[in-house]
Motif scaffolding. Structure first.
Motif, short mmCIF file in Angstrom:
data_model
loop_
_atom_site.label_atom_id
_atom_site.label_comp_id
_atom_site.label_asym_id
_atom_site.label_seq_id
_atom_site.Cartn_x
_atom_site.Cartn_y
_atom_site.Cartn_z
N LYS A 128 5.58 -3.87 13.96
CA LYS A 128 6.33 -3.25 15.04
C LYS A 128 7.42 -2.40 14.25
O LYS A 128 7.57 -1.17 14.44
N LEU A 129 8.29 -2.86 13.30
CA LEU A 129 9.18 -2.40 12.65
C LEU A 129 8.77 -1.36 11.70
O LEU A 129 9.15 0.02 11.52
N HIS A 130 7.55 -1.53 11.31
CA HIS A 130 6.74 -0.49 10.22
C HIS A 130 6.52 0.95 11.41
O HIS A 130 6.63 1.94 10.88
N GLU A 131 5.82 0.70 12.39
CA GLU A 131 5.44 1.50 13.45
C GLU A 131 6.86 2.39 13.72
O GLU A 131 6.59 3.76 13.82
N PRO A 133 2.64 10.61 -2.69
CA PRO A 133 2.65 10.16 -1.32
C PRO A 133 2.61 8.45 -1.49
O PRO A 133 2.19 8.07 -2.49
N ILE A 134 3.01 7.81 -0.49
CA ILE A 134 3.16 6.32 -0.38
C ILE A 134 2.10 6.09 0.86
O ILE A 134 2.44 6.49 1.80
N SER A 135 1.15 4.96 0.28
CA SER A 135 0.30 4.76 1.45
C SER A 135 0.72 4.08 2.78
O SER A 135 2.14 3.25 2.39
N SER A 136 0.79 3.88 3.80
CA SER A 136 1.18 3.54 5.05
C SER A 136 0.95 1.86 4.99
O SER A 136 1.83 1.31 5.67
N SER A 137 -0.26 1.49 4.77
CA SER A 137 -0.48 -0.05 4.88
C SER A 137 -1.41 -0.42 3.86
O SER A 137 -2.29 0.18 3.54
N THR A 138 -1.28 -1.82 3.36
CA THR A 138 -1.96 -2.31 2.46
C THR A 138 -1.90 -3.84 2.55
O THR A 138 -0.98 -4.47 3.01
N LYS A 171 8.42 8.20 3.96
CA LYS A 171 7.85 7.34 2.90
C LYS A 171 8.03 5.81 3.38
O LYS A 171 9.25 5.17 3.27
N LYS A 172 7.16 5.12 3.88
CA LYS A 172 7.08 3.97 4.39
C LYS A 172 5.81 3.15 3.95
O LYS A 172 4.79 3.59 3.81
N GLN A 173 5.66 1.86 3.78
CA GLN A 173 4.56 1.19 3.42
C GLN A 173 4.54 -0.47 3.91
O GLN A 173 5.74 -0.85 3.70
N LEU A 174 3.71 -0.74 4.46
CA LEU A 174 3.54 -2.24 4.83
C LEU A 174 2.54 -2.90 3.83
O LEU A 174 1.35 -2.36 4.03
N ILE A 175 2.89 -3.84 3.49
CA ILE A 175 1.83 -4.68 2.67
C ILE A 175 2.00 -6.34 3.13
O ILE A 175 2.92 -6.78 3.39
N VAL A 176 0.49 -6.41 3.31
CA VAL A 176 0.51 -8.04 4.05
C VAL A 176 -0.20 -8.93 3.18
O VAL A 176 -1.15 -8.56 2.39
#
Length: 353
Positions: free
Chosen positions: A299-302, A345-350, A308-313
């Protein structure tokens, strides 16, 4: 294979520390709640009988409701801030000598005259060219408990690191509170900006759990005041959207849905502050987090408005041990490199296994 075995041993060690109370855990919260509520319950029974005899039902019910809300309000700091876990946390603070890192002991004075104890870890070569991380730790223990984590980042990312204890933690003076931690964050930021021996173009902040909320508050404040130079980036790990949101998650009592926000002594509303941050933001989430729901990190990522934001799980990451996951430091280092080239670019989710 050796690396895999080493990480496995470290993970087992930190699970043991968690279970023994060296790191904040759910059992500790439950124990504190039961102890305090039992005291409140005993007093309430006595007052219940007294008010019933004197005033009758209506006043009694009103009194009970106000009493419960007031008691819960007063207990919030004790449940949220755990500076005495473990019980030696205010007296024993390990030094970076344990990992043979270059460092200096720093004392930072806040605007309200508290003194914060910290360590500035510096690279042995080209210190003034390296990026510098300001580390905001979680709600229990002290900076000595974060040295192993800091050492990993120190080596893998070739960065300087400022570790400090909030007011009332470790060897810092004062008593913790939401407002107090925000004052501490500003004082530490102001201090790091005075260090002409550090690269001022590459100052970034990192926060885990409660520290993530403090880091996001600082980043939001700096964005709103258009502070220059801007932060290099922000990194948060296993942090929450807000304290009311966490209360509903931990206790799962329907009545919490109807309690006004004014009855929460601490808010730490990161979900509103994340929308102000424009610098690059990296979200690190442990999919097995047993305390903060991974959905909160999503939710914070969204809600983050940074370009430039990225979520890594990390699929095996738990609340206190995500930093032991495979590729953890590698991904942070990669993000820092990408931040130095704003056109990339920085990917949005990984996701990682």
């Amino acid at each position: 294979m050796y690396r895999s075995l080493s990480q496995s041993c470290l993970r087992n060690k930190y699970h043991l520390l968690t279970n023994s109370g060296l790191i904040y855990n759910n059992r500790l919260v439950l124990s504190n709640i039961i102890h305090e509520i039992s005291l409140v319950f005993g007093l309430s029974l006595f007052l219940f009988y007294l008010f019933y005899q004197l005033f009758g039902n209506f006043v009694l019910i009103l009194f009970i409701i106000c009493g419960i809300l007031s008691s819960l309000y007063g207990l919030q700091d004790m449940l949220l801030f755990q500076p005495n876990e473990p019980d030696t946390a205010r007296t024993i603070v390990q030094t970076p000598d344990l990992f043979h890192m270059e460092y200096e002991i720093v004392t930072i004075e806040t605007a309200d005259k508290e003194k914060l104890h910290g360590y500035l870890l510096t690279q042995m070569q080209r210190t003034n060219e390296c990026a510098t991380l300001v580390f905001f730790h979680g709600n229990a223990g002290n900076i000595g408990h974060r040295l192993h984590n800091a050492h990993l980042l120190y080596q893998a990312c070739n960065i300087n690191i400022l570790l400090f204890d909030y007011r009332g933690y470790g060897k810092s003076t004062g008593t913790p509170s939401e407002t107090g931690l925000y004052i501490d964050a500003q004082a530490v930021y102001d201090y790091i900006r005075t260090r002409t021996d550090l690269n001022q173009e590459k100052i970034f902040i990192f926060g885990r759990s409660l520290g993530g909320a403090v880091a996001l508050h600082l980043a939001s404040h700096l964005a709103e005041t258009e502070a220059t130079p801007p932060l290099y980036c922000v990194i948060v790990e296993n942090t929450f959207t807000s304290i009311p949101g966490m209360a509903k998650r931990l206790f799962q009592v329907f009545i919490l849905d109807y309690i006004p926000s004014c009855y929460y002594k601490n808010m730490f509303s990161s979900i509103t502050k994340i929308r102000h941050i424009k610098v690059p933001v990296l979200f690190l989430s442990g999919e097995q987090d047993e305390l903060v729901p991974p959905q909160m990190m999503q939710k914070l990522h969204e809600e983050c408005t940074s370009s430039k934001k990225q979520l890594i799980v990390f699929s095996d990451g738990q609340h206190n041990t995500t930093w032991l996951s495979r590729n953890y430091a590698t991904q942070i280092n990669k993000f820092l490199v990408e931040c130095s080239t704003l056109s990339e670019p920085i990917s949005s989710s990984t996701g990682f296994n």
